[in-house]
Write an enzyme that holds these catalytic residues in place. Sequence first.
Site, mmCIF file in Angstrom:
data_model
loop_
_atom_site.group_PDB
_atom_site.id
_atom_site.type_symbol
_atom_site.label_atom_id
_atom_site.label_comp_id
_atom_site.label_asym_id
_atom_site.label_seq_id
_atom_site.Cartn_x
_atom_site.Cartn_y
_atom_site.Cartn_z
ATOM 1 N N LYS A 173 41.892 38.545 42.421
ATOM 2 C CA LYS A 173 41.473 37.683 43.234
ATOM 3 C C LYS A 173 40.548 37.005 42.178
ATOM 4 O O LYS A 173 41.244 37.040 40.877
ATOM 5 C CB LYS A 173 39.763 38.787 43.269
ATOM 6 C CG LYS A 173 39.974 39.657 45.027
ATOM 7 C CD LYS A 173 38.375 39.852 45.797
ATOM 8 C CE LYS A 173 39.295 40.810 46.734
ATOM 9 N NZ LYS A 173 37.391 41.347 47.455
ATOM 10 N N ARG B 22 41.405 49.170 46.628
ATOM 11 C CA ARG B 22 42.267 48.373 47.426
ATOM 12 C C ARG B 22 42.985 47.605 46.917
ATOM 13 O O ARG B 22 42.283 46.326 45.994
ATOM 14 C CB ARG B 22 41.420 47.341 47.979
ATOM 15 C CG ARG B 22 42.273 46.891 49.605
ATOM 16 C CD ARG B 22 40.971 46.173 50.728
ATOM 17 N NE ARG B 22 41.678 45.180 51.773
ATOM 18 C CZ ARG B 22 42.163 44.218 51.189
ATOM 19 N NH1 ARG B 22 41.909 43.027 50.209
ATOM 20 N NH2 ARG B 22 43.533 43.631 52.167
#
Length: 273
Positions: free
Chosen positions: A196, A257
């Site tokens: 991210k 995840r």
Amino acid sequence: MGVVNVTPDSFSDGGRYLDHEAAVAHGLQLVTEGADVVDVGGESTRPGAAPVPDDEERARVVPVVEALAPHVRVSVDTRTAAVAEAAVDAGATLVNDVSATLHPVAAAAGVGWVAMHMRGDPATMQRDPRYRDVVDEVGAFLVERAEAARAAGVGEVWIDPGIGFGKTTAHNLALLARLDELVATGWPVVVGTSRKRFLGQLLAQADATSGTESTGPHIPRREPGGAAAVVVPPDDRIEGSLATAVWSAAAGAGMVRVHDVAATVAALRLPAP
Ligand code: HH2
């Protein structure tokens, strides 16, 4: 949980697995690398992403779910009831729901549900997000959602703080630093930090501070669209992804995840100090 994005525009792997064969091959590869769950998504939820029509999302996701379900537990990453229902019919047993609204679908189908926190929607969520206390607010929201799902009859409920979904870097770091508070709610926790943007920012800062900016280990670049920030690009965020996955597991998260399954499994298997 390994990620298969059947999309043209996901932030880190957009377009790589839009083709059916490539998506299925990638999902099977993640299984051999040690994923317990493969998360199949047909709509990017990156900041600024436009919604995908339901028919299009369903057409991307269902054949991939069908092909993977005999080999591994499959979750469907969607915020659309019709897509979740079709994916469950195709063999998915977990609804990974960034909108935290689809528990009635999970209840009716008798499958598990992940409730993720998001402030606003992907198109607008990164426009100046503010919280009084991000950890308290996210925690209260998730517990309320989890209790609603349990009351509706969902047997398996996970909560996820939604790293990067309507949050600044400081918000993301606060949620990670105080992850134990989410774990202490008693609901099993999923965390998704993989590749991210905040990691791209932190890695670029770390390089600059250590004086290695021009020689590596990362090559930061100015973000597209005229943005002022200089970040390390998504494919080069592995150290941050691994560090935060290990941190999350150590704080008690039950699932992470990730895109880089082999490296994450290897890192998580290191003996605890
Ligand atoms: N993050 C993304 C998508 N789905 N689901 C959960 N439960 N938690 C997350 O943190 C999460 C999620 C965004 O990542 P990705 O799927 O790689 O990108 P995109 O949304 O651009 O497809």
